[in-house]
Design an enzyme around this catalytic site. Structure first.
Site, PDB file in Angstrom:
ATOM      1  N   SER A 125      40.166  52.534  39.328  1.00 52.98           N
ATOM      2  CA  SER A 125      39.710  51.525  38.357  1.00 52.98           C
ATOM      3  C   SER A 125      38.326  51.074  38.782  1.00 52.98           C
ATOM      4  O   SER A 125      37.961  51.214  39.962  1.00 52.98           O
ATOM      5  CB  SER A 125      40.653  50.319  38.387  1.00 52.98           C
ATOM      6  N   TYR A 177      46.300  43.786  42.147  1.00 50.22           N
ATOM      7  CA  TYR A 177      45.779  45.029  41.547  1.00 50.22           C
ATOM      8  C   TYR A 177      44.484  45.443  42.252  1.00 50.22           C
ATOM      9  O   TYR A 177      44.311  46.612  42.616  1.00 50.22           O
ATOM     10  CB  TYR A 177      45.542  44.768  40.061  1.00 50.22           C
TER      11      TYR A 177
HETATM   12  C1  BGC Z   1      42.390  47.213  33.952  1.00 47.98           C
HETATM   13  C2  BGC Z   1      42.125  46.630  32.590  1.00 47.98           C
HETATM   14  C3  BGC Z   1      40.738  46.008  32.542  1.00 47.98           C
HETATM   15  C4  BGC Z   1      39.706  46.997  33.003  1.00 47.98           C
HETATM   16  C5  BGC Z   1      38.304  46.416  33.021  1.00 47.98           C
HETATM   17  C6  BGC Z   1      41.280  48.149  34.315  1.00 47.98           C
HETATM   18  O1  BGC Z   1      41.534  48.655  35.588  1.00 47.98           O
HETATM   19  O2  BGC Z   1      43.619  47.912  33.940  1.00 47.98           O
HETATM   20  O3  BGC Z   1      43.106  45.680  32.322  1.00 47.98           O
HETATM   21  O4  BGC Z   1      40.417  45.603  31.225  1.00 47.98           O
HETATM   22  O5  BGC Z   1      40.036  47.464  34.283  1.00 47.98           O
HETATM   23  O6  BGC Z   1      38.261  45.180  33.667  1.00 47.98           O
END
Ligand code: BGC
Length: 256
Positions: free
Chosen positions: A144, A157
């Site tokens: 991410s 997360y």
């Molecule tokens: C998340 C999303 C978020 C995006 C940008 C991703 O890793 O799962 O919920 O909108 O990052 O912030």
């Protein structure tokens, strides 16, 4: 001929969202694909049927990536069906944004188990197979932007994705002797179930779009196209790094 002709791939969390997009693209490039699902069997079966109907090869396996025995079974089932393994895409992930003071031990355990422990042991199972078949192989973690970009209210997360960042960098060193590459793909905001609540809220969507220089929410295909290329021999000199696919979210610098 497809970029991945003759290769065998596993995609965890392959029934929905980014994972489903990756499965379709890998198959379209000629790979045989084992798609793991946790909950959505019908969706997984529909994808596999579409691939086999088009003359491709697909296998559906139920596995909870947070259980190392399940990911080992996933690798074994793939090798039984297709004879080898070339590509592991650690895609399965969950997100439970919660203010820090309210995070429960269960929320910590579950997110870390799926988002970090899962890729760790799936990679270990895949690596053992890569070595057993003589070396070579590629692991792509769907990380991410939040492996690097802090996000208020999403500490668990971010900790998991930050862990994936160092895991890729460490393993790229350790596994290189076996010619195994490990690369992270860092999606930004992509239209998938993980984002459904935000994207159903016009105000939140506008706020998100305002921080994305390319001014659009990404699609699973945007991620899948990057995965196909990174998994192919065209990217054989790429390891231990992250490719952000985020419309510029990572480098957002405000407006004039
Ligand atoms: C998340 C999303 C978020 C995006 C940008 C991703 O890793 O799962 O919920 O909108 O990052 O912030």
């Amino acid at each position: 001929m497809g970029l991945l002709q003759g290769k065998v791939a596993i995609v965890t969390g392959g029934s929905l969202g980014i994972g489903a997009g990756i499965v379709h693209r890998l198959a379209a490039e000629g790979a045989a694909v084992a798609l793991d699902f946790h909950t959505h069997r019908d969706a997984a079966d529909a994808i596999a049927n579409a691939i086999t109907g088009a003359g491709g090869r697909a296998l559906v396996v139920q596995a909870d990536v947070s259980l190392p025995a399940d990911t080992q079974r996933l690798v074994s089932a793939t090798v039984n069906a297709f004879g080898r393994l070339d590509i592991l895409v650690n895609n399965a992930g969950i997100e439970q944004p919660t203010p820090f003071a309210n995070v429960t031990e269960d929320q910590w355990d579950r997110q870390i188990a799926v988002d970090l422990k899962g890729p760790f042991f799936a990679t270990q199972a895949a690596f053992r197979q890569f070595v057993a078949q003589g070396g070579g192989g590629c692991v792509i973690n769907i990380s991410s932007v939040h492996e690097e970009l802090p996000m208020v209210g999403n500490s668990v997360y971010c900790a998991a994705k930050g862990g994936l960042r160092m895991l890729a960098r460490t393993l790229a060193n350790e596994l290189a002797a076996n010619n195994v590459r490990i690369v992270n793909v860092g999606p930004g905001a992509i239209a998938t179930p993980i984002n459904a609540t935000t994207l159903a809220d016009p105000a939140k969507t506008q706020a998100l779009l305002a921080e994305i220089p390319l001014r659009r929410i990404g699609q699973p295909t945007d991620i899948a196209n990057a995965v196909v290329w990174l998994a192919s021999d065209q990217a054989s000199y790429i390891t231990g790094t992250t490719l952000f696919v985020d419309g510029g979210l990572m480098i957002y610098a405000g407006s004039l």
